[in-house]
Design a protein around this motif. Structure first.
Motif, PDB file in Angstrom:
ATOM      1  N   ARG A 162       0.478  17.792  -2.546  1.00  0.00           N
ATOM      2  CA  ARG A 162      -0.291  17.291  -3.686  1.00  0.00           C
ATOM      3  C   ARG A 162       0.520  17.272  -4.984  1.00  0.00           C
ATOM      4  O   ARG A 162       0.537  16.266  -5.693  1.00  0.00           O
ATOM      5  N   ALA A 163       1.202  18.357  -5.306  1.00  0.00           N
ATOM      6  CA  ALA A 163       1.937  18.425  -6.573  1.00  0.00           C
ATOM      7  C   ALA A 163       3.071  17.405  -6.615  1.00  0.00           C
ATOM      8  O   ALA A 163       3.250  16.701  -7.623  1.00  0.00           O
ATOM      9  N   ALA A 164       3.835  17.304  -5.533  1.00  0.00           N
ATOM     10  CA  ALA A 164       4.955  16.356  -5.508  1.00  0.00           C
ATOM     11  C   ALA A 164       4.445  14.920  -5.585  1.00  0.00           C
ATOM     12  O   ALA A 164       5.022  14.084  -6.291  1.00  0.00           O
ATOM     13  N   LEU A 165       3.364  14.622  -4.881  1.00  0.00           N
ATOM     14  CA  LEU A 165       2.814  13.277  -4.909  1.00  0.00           C
ATOM     15  C   LEU A 165       2.223  12.959  -6.289  1.00  0.00           C
ATOM     16  O   LEU A 165       2.397  11.849  -6.802  1.00  0.00           O
ATOM     17  N   ALA A 166       1.577  13.931  -6.904  1.00  0.00           N
ATOM     18  CA  ALA A 166       1.048  13.731  -8.255  1.00  0.00           C
ATOM     19  C   ALA A 166       2.187  13.494  -9.244  1.00  0.00           C
ATOM     20  O   ALA A 166       2.091  12.620 -10.118  1.00  0.00           O
ATOM     21  N   ALA A 167       3.288  14.241  -9.106  1.00  0.00           N
ATOM     22  CA  ALA A 167       4.440  14.043  -9.995  1.00  0.00           C
ATOM     23  C   ALA A 167       5.018  12.648  -9.811  1.00  0.00           C
ATOM     24  O   ALA A 167       5.367  11.972 -10.792  1.00  0.00           O
ATOM     25  N   TYR A 168       5.132  12.195  -8.563  1.00  0.00           N
ATOM     26  CA  TYR A 168       5.599  10.833  -8.299  1.00  0.00           C
ATOM     27  C   TYR A 168       4.681   9.815  -8.997  1.00  0.00           C
ATOM     28  O   TYR A 168       5.151   8.911  -9.692  1.00  0.00           O
ATOM     29  N   CYS A 169       3.385   9.953  -8.808  1.00  0.00           N
ATOM     30  CA  CYS A 169       2.425   8.982  -9.357  1.00  0.00           C
ATOM     31  C   CYS A 169       2.418   8.987 -10.885  1.00  0.00           C
ATOM     32  O   CYS A 169       2.362   7.924 -11.513  1.00  0.00           O
ATOM     33  N   GLU A 170       2.477  10.164 -11.495  1.00  0.00           N
ATOM     34  CA  GLU A 170       2.504  10.229 -12.957  1.00  0.00           C
ATOM     35  C   GLU A 170       3.827   9.695 -13.506  1.00  0.00           C
ATOM     36  O   GLU A 170       3.854   9.075 -14.567  1.00  0.00           O
ATOM     37  N   ASN A 184      14.440  20.177  14.759  1.00  0.00           N
ATOM     38  CA  ASN A 184      13.502  21.283  14.661  1.00  0.00           C
ATOM     39  C   ASN A 184      12.268  20.753  13.932  1.00  0.00           C
ATOM     40  O   ASN A 184      12.370  20.342  12.783  1.00  0.00           O
ATOM     41  N   PRO A 185      11.109  20.741  14.571  1.00  0.00           N
ATOM     42  CA  PRO A 185       9.929  20.156  13.938  1.00  0.00           C
ATOM     43  C   PRO A 185       9.421  20.940  12.738  1.00  0.00           C
ATOM     44  O   PRO A 185       8.615  20.443  11.967  1.00  0.00           O
ATOM     45  N   GLY A 186       9.877  22.161  12.551  1.00  0.00           N
ATOM     46  CA  GLY A 186       9.440  22.944  11.408  1.00  0.00           C
ATOM     47  C   GLY A 186       8.031  23.471  11.602  1.00  0.00           C
ATOM     48  O   GLY A 186       7.476  23.410  12.701  1.00  0.00           O
ATOM     49  N   PRO A 187       7.449  23.981  10.520  1.00  0.00           N
ATOM     50  CA  PRO A 187       6.118  24.562  10.630  1.00  0.00           C
ATOM     51  C   PRO A 187       5.066  23.501  10.961  1.00  0.00           C
ATOM     52  O   PRO A 187       5.214  22.344  10.610  1.00  0.00           O
ATOM     53  N   ALA A 188       4.024  23.939  11.608  1.00  0.00           N
ATOM     54  CA  ALA A 188       2.958  23.023  12.033  1.00  0.00           C
ATOM     55  C   ALA A 188       1.895  22.914  10.942  1.00  0.00           C
ATOM     56  O   ALA A 188       0.800  23.467  11.057  1.00  0.00           O
ATOM     57  N   PHE A 189       2.226  22.193   9.871  1.00  0.00           N
ATOM     58  CA  PHE A 189       1.245  21.961   8.812  1.00  0.00           C
ATOM     59  C   PHE A 189       0.147  21.042   9.318  1.00  0.00           C
ATOM     60  O   PHE A 189       0.378  20.186  10.174  1.00  0.00           O
ATOM     61  N   LYS A 190      -1.024  21.187   8.761  1.00  0.00           N
ATOM     62  CA  LYS A 190      -2.123  20.272   9.053  1.00  0.00           C
ATOM     63  C   LYS A 190      -1.801  18.950   8.350  1.00  0.00           C
ATOM     64  O   LYS A 190      -1.597  18.919   7.140  1.00  0.00           O
ATOM     65  N   ARG A 191      -1.688  17.875   9.113  1.00  0.00           N
ATOM     66  CA  ARG A 191      -1.274  16.580   8.569  1.00  0.00           C
ATOM     67  C   ARG A 191      -2.474  15.748   8.146  1.00  0.00           C
ATOM     68  O   ARG A 191      -2.961  14.889   8.872  1.00  0.00           O
ATOM     69  N   VAL A 192      -2.965  16.033   6.969  1.00  0.00           N
ATOM     70  CA  VAL A 192      -4.019  15.253   6.333  1.00  0.00           C
ATOM     71  C   VAL A 192      -3.603  15.040   4.888  1.00  0.00           C
ATOM     72  O   VAL A 192      -2.881  15.862   4.318  1.00  0.00           O
ATOM     73  N   PRO A 193      -4.015  13.925   4.292  1.00  0.00           N
ATOM     74  CA  PRO A 193      -3.592  13.668   2.914  1.00  0.00           C
ATOM     75  C   PRO A 193      -4.238  14.655   1.940  1.00  0.00           C
ATOM     76  O   PRO A 193      -5.372  15.079   2.146  1.00  0.00           O
ATOM     77  N   PRO A 194      -3.514  14.994   0.887  1.00  0.00           N
ATOM     78  CA  PRO A 194      -4.101  15.853  -0.137  1.00  0.00           C
ATOM     79  C   PRO A 194      -5.131  15.087  -0.950  1.00  0.00           C
ATOM     80  O   PRO A 194      -5.114  13.851  -0.999  1.00  0.00           O
ATOM     81  N   GLU A 195      -6.025  15.812  -1.566  1.00  0.00           N
ATOM     82  CA  GLU A 195      -6.980  15.203  -2.485  1.00  0.00           C
ATOM     83  C   GLU A 195      -6.272  14.938  -3.810  1.00  0.00           C
ATOM     84  O   GLU A 195      -5.485  15.771  -4.267  1.00  0.00           O
ATOM     85  N   PRO A 196      -6.530  13.796  -4.437  1.00  0.00           N
ATOM     86  CA  PRO A 196      -5.860  13.527  -5.719  1.00  0.00           C
ATOM     87  C   PRO A 196      -6.401  14.442  -6.818  1.00  0.00           C
ATOM     88  O   PRO A 196      -7.601  14.722  -6.849  1.00  0.00           O
ATOM     89  N   PRO A 197      -5.528  14.888  -7.704  1.00  0.00           N
ATOM     90  CA  PRO A 197      -6.008  15.693  -8.837  1.00  0.00           C
ATOM     91  C   PRO A 197      -6.911  14.850  -9.734  1.00  0.00           C
ATOM     92  O   PRO A 197      -6.683  13.646  -9.912  1.00  0.00           O
ATOM     93  N   GLU A 198      -7.916  15.465 -10.295  1.00  0.00           N
ATOM     94  CA  GLU A 198      -8.845  14.744 -11.180  1.00  0.00           C
ATOM     95  C   GLU A 198      -8.170  14.273 -12.456  1.00  0.00           C
ATOM     96  O   GLU A 198      -8.607  13.307 -13.072  1.00  0.00           O
ATOM     97  N   TRP A 199      -7.104  14.939 -12.867  1.00  0.00           N
ATOM     98  CA  TRP A 199      -6.465  14.644 -14.139  1.00  0.00           C
ATOM     99  C   TRP A 199      -5.464  13.495 -14.098  1.00  0.00           C
ATOM    100  O   TRP A 199      -4.860  13.156 -15.115  1.00  0.00           O
ATOM    101  N   LEU A 200      -5.276  12.877 -12.946  1.00  0.00           N
ATOM    102  CA  LEU A 200      -4.343  11.744 -12.888  1.00  0.00           C
ATOM    103  C   LEU A 200      -4.783  10.641 -13.849  1.00  0.00           C
ATOM    104  O   LEU A 200      -5.974  10.345 -13.962  1.00  0.00           O
ATOM    105  N   THR A 201      -3.812  10.034 -14.512  1.00  0.00           N
ATOM    106  CA  THR A 201      -4.130   8.881 -15.354  1.00  0.00           C
ATOM    107  C   THR A 201      -4.565   7.722 -14.460  1.00  0.00           C
ATOM    108  O   THR A 201      -4.358   7.748 -13.246  1.00  0.00           O
ATOM    109  N   ASP A 202      -5.155   6.705 -15.057  1.00  0.00           N
ATOM    110  CA  ASP A 202      -5.635   5.561 -14.270  1.00  0.00           C
ATOM    111  C   ASP A 202      -4.506   4.902 -13.485  1.00  0.00           C
ATOM    112  O   ASP A 202      -4.667   4.574 -12.309  1.00  0.00           O
TER     113      ASP A 202
END
Length: 151
Positions: free
Chosen positions: A70-78, A28-46
């Motif tokens: 975005r939130a899950a990817l930011a959590a991974y990166c932090e 089941n392909p699930g919902p048809a989300f727009k497949r573009v990368p999220p913008e990174p949060p400004e508050w990410l550490t270097d």
């Protein structure tokens, strides 16, 4: 509790044929989300921003990202940034510290260990671990096997 279900895109990438998973079952392909990368949060550490910049291009090429990630990817990166900092601290200061109670494990050892566990969990959601990268290997199955889902 069991395994965390894989997103449809990951199932399809390692599937046997169009629209089927590795066991030959329809996906089941699930919902048809727009497949573009999220913008990174400004508050990410270097360090977190460097990790974002490292992984996003590959995940984007595979159409695995959407703005809602975005939130899950930011959590991974932090989490990666915490792991790097704790590991650097241990390398600089050593595995143990001297305290009034005697020699104790350096607190950064536990921080690195916990961040490593959390990192593996977040990375698995994006197919970024050795055990989950096979899900990203489009065409890894050459189709030479029969249709037995237990093979």
């Amino acid at each position: 509790m069991g395994r965390t279900p894989q997103p449809a895109a990951l199932k399809l990438l390692k599937g046997r044929s169009d629209g089927r998973d590795s066991g030959g079952r329809p996906v089941n392909p699930g919902p048809a989300f727009k497949r573009v990368p999220p913008e990174p949060p400004e508050w990410l550490t270097d360090e977190a921003r460097a990790e974002w910049d490292r992984v996003v291009p590959g995940l984007t090429r595979l159409d695995l990202l959407k703005p809602e990630d975005r939130a899950a990817l930011a959590a991974y990166c932090e989490t990666w940034a915490v792991f790097v900092e704790a590991t650097s601290t241990v390398r600089r200061d050593g595995l143990t510290i001297e305290a009034a109670q005697g020699t104790l494990p350096h607190p950064a050892v536990a921080i690195a260990r916990n961040a490593g566990r959390e990192l593996r969990t977040w990375a698995g959601h994006f197919g970024l671990t050795p055990s989950t990268e096979q899900a990203l290997a489009k065409g890894a199955d050459d189709g030479s096997e029969d249709d037995n889902p237990f093979a």
